[in-house]
Scaffold this active site. Structure first.
Site, mmCIF file in Angstrom:
data_model
loop_
_atom_site.group_PDB
_atom_site.id
_atom_site.type_symbol
_atom_site.label_atom_id
_atom_site.label_comp_id
_atom_site.label_asym_id
_atom_site.label_seq_id
_atom_site.Cartn_x
_atom_site.Cartn_y
_atom_site.Cartn_z
ATOM 1 N N GLU A 121 -34.502 -53.054 87.369
ATOM 2 C CA GLU A 121 -34.428 -53.760 86.073
ATOM 3 C C GLU A 121 -32.985 -53.798 85.565
ATOM 4 O OE1 GLU A 121 -37.546 -52.711 83.274
ATOM 5 O OE2 GLU A 121 -36.333 -53.451 81.612
ATOM 6 N N LYS A 136 -42.921 -46.805 78.031
ATOM 7 C CA LYS A 136 -42.490 -47.532 79.239
ATOM 8 C C LYS A 136 -40.959 -47.521 79.318
ATOM 9 C CE LYS A 136 -41.235 -51.279 81.732
ATOM 10 N NZ LYS A 136 -39.859 -51.765 81.906
ATOM 11 N N ASP A 148 -41.840 -37.766 93.463
ATOM 12 C CA ASP A 148 -43.010 -38.639 93.475
ATOM 13 C C ASP A 148 -43.190 -39.244 92.077
ATOM 14 O OD1 ASP A 148 -45.585 -39.653 93.354
ATOM 15 O OD2 ASP A 148 -46.486 -38.011 94.475
ATOM 16 N N HIS A 174 -30.328 -57.331 76.894
ATOM 17 C CA HIS A 174 -31.159 -57.547 78.076
ATOM 18 C C HIS A 174 -30.718 -58.821 78.799
ATOM 19 C CE1 HIS A 174 -34.698 -57.132 80.563
ATOM 20 N NE2 HIS A 174 -34.922 -58.430 80.386
HETATM 21 C C1 MEV Z 1 -38.102 -52.758 78.631
HETATM 22 O O1 MEV Z 1 -38.119 -52.431 79.995
HETATM 23 C C2 MEV Z 1 -38.299 -51.523 77.792
HETATM 24 C C3 MEV Z 1 -38.422 -51.760 76.278
HETATM 25 O O2 MEV Z 1 -39.455 -52.702 76.025
HETATM 26 C C4 MEV Z 1 -38.736 -50.423 75.662
HETATM 27 C C5 MEV Z 1 -39.095 -50.473 74.196
HETATM 28 O O3 MEV Z 1 -39.568 -51.511 73.699
HETATM 29 O O4 MEV Z 1 -38.926 -49.430 73.529
HETATM 30 C C6 MEV Z 1 -37.155 -52.337 75.715
#
Ligand code: MEV
Length: 442
Positions: free
Chosen positions: A85, A280, A296, A393
């Site tokens: 990513e 995530k 792992d 991003h």
């Molecule tokens: C993207 O990989 C992760 C985010 O969505 C985490 C979040 O929203 O806190 C930017």
């Protein structure tokens, strides 16, 4: 539709590629050249990778990057991260730089207990089973002595064995619940070998136990396996600084920024939809280091998400507070990691990653991984509560879009410079690229 193939695993690598190519891509020669193009030219190294799994056809590349300048307990680290990513390594580096001038990250290992269970059914009197278990406990341990000897020399071993009555959840269901210490190993093989020995001892001893009826003697072992839920193998990582030191972030006052960060965490604690995305983002950092160090990541993912739901509702793994003018932001994570055994001595890039991390113990690696998760969450929330996530991003994703469009090196340079001044969106990048191609300028 293709027909099932027998004995596929026995074919040579070339035969397997031929079969896949004939069966799924009409013998397209590009299938073969695509797969072979990713083979390593060093045949021994390729063989090593071939032998990691069954039916290897090629290698699947994921970028291995590094996030420097992590000040952890007053030591500087550069953290290797394996991840596809675009923005993850950049975000980690940014958070490291930010906290590097505000005291750095502080960490503490809270526990290192691993768990394994023998799951069995017993059709009889639970009181008798309790007496039987007290009788066989020393035998269970003695039968494992040859398995535990080495681990004990390294400071690990079996630290507790108990019988658990689970009949209120499932009729006749009991467990031998075992607690292990596995020193610098993740310990899966050690734990599973001990559990399988416990199961054999349990069966043998029950069959010859006088206190049981004939029916009670036939204890039915269903399975023996470690648990990836390790709520007592946890680590805490913290950053904190006076709110005054947060002054000026995106033109806002330190107090407003700190308050928004606390609110963002509060939302993730209250709302599972947000908590999943919040966590995530944490796992972007955690998995990248876990993968680079040969651990792992599926086990880590499973254990971490169960931990996030330990109070009955899925919630944030990070916490934030403002007290007496000090902003604190911290994480607690269950992490069963190893720095010996498994891939750690086998995969050359894993060995390299561990060398860059100064050959950490398993506990030190837990601390580094927790820091990577905390840094990632800080960077994500920082963007979310100020400029929004897309600015950073898309800046990192821009090259992916330009590569997809087939931009030349010169076009990429011009477009990257152009999007320094404004937020990129997919459609704006495409239209700007097309305009540049057509007119020779933006
Ligand atoms: C993207 O990989 C992760 C985010 O969505 C985490 C979040 O929203 O806190 C930017």
């Amino acid at each position: 539709m293709s027909t099932p193939i027998q004995g596929f695993s026995k074919l040579s690598k070339a035969e397997k590629i031929d079969w896949v190519s004939q069966t799924f891509t009409q013998g397209d020669p590009e299938t073969k050249s695509l797969l072979t193009q990713y083979w390593h030219e060093d045949k021994d190294l390729q063989k090593l990778h071939d032998e990691f799994i069954e039916n290897t056809l090629s290698n699947f590349y994921v970028p291995l990057g590094i996030a420097p300048n992590f000040l952890i307990n007053d030591h500087l680290y550069a953290i290797p991260m394996a991840i596809e990513e675009s923005s993850v390594v950049a975000a980690a580096s940014k958070a490291a730089k930010f906290w590097g001038t505000r005291g750095g990250f502080k960490t503490e290992v809270l526990g290192t207990e691993k768990i394994g269970q023998v799951h069995f059914f017993f059709q009889g009197d639970p009181k008798k089973l309790n007496t039987f278990f007290a009788h066989i406990k020393p035998i269970l341990l003695a039968d494992c002595a040859s398995l535990t000897a080495n681990m004990e020399k390294r400071g690990g071993g079996i630290s507790n064995l108990s019988l658990r009555d689970k009949t209120s959840d499932l009729a006749h269901y009991f467990q031998i619940h075992a607690v292990f210490q596995t020193a610098d190993a993740m310990g899966a093989n050690f734990i599973n070998s001990c559990l399988e020995q416990f199961a054999a001892t349990l069966k043998r001893e029950s069959q010859q136990y006088d206190g049981f009826s004939k029916e009670e003697q036939s204890v039915e072992v269903v399975m023996s396996i470690l648990s990836n839920y390790v709520p007592n193998c946890t680590v805490k990582a913290t950053v904190s600084c006076p709110v005054a030191d947060l002054e000026g972030i995106d033109g806002a006052s330190g107090a407003i920024f700190a308050e928004k960060m606390v609110q963002a965490v509060a939302i993730a604690k209250a709302e599972p939809h947000r908590a999943v995305t919040h966590n995530k983002g944490i796992m972007n950092g955690v998995d990248a280091v876990v993968l680079a160090t040969g651990n792992d990541f599926r086990a880590i993912e499973a254990g971490v998400h169960a931990y996030a739901a330990k109070n009955g509702s899925y919630s944030s793994l990070t916490h934030a507070s403002i007290e007496n003018g000090v902003f604190s932001f911290w994480i607690e994570l269950p992490l069963a990691l190893g720095t010996v055994g498994g891939l750690t001595n086998l995969h050359p890039l894993v060995k390299w990653s561990l060398a860059v991390l100064q050959k950490p113990s398993a506990e030190r690696l837990m601390e580094i991984v927790a820091v990577a998760g905390l840094a990632q969450n800080f960077a994500a929330l920082h963007s979310l509560v100020t400029s929004g996530i897309q600015k950073g991003h898309m800046k990192m994703h821009l090259l992916n879009i330009l590569n997809q469009l087939g931009a030349t090196a010169q076009e990429k340079e011009q477009l990257v410079a152009y999007f320094k001044e404004q937020t990129a969106t997919h459609s704006l990048v495409v239209s700007s690229f097309e305009a540049l191609r057509k007119n020779g300028h933006l």
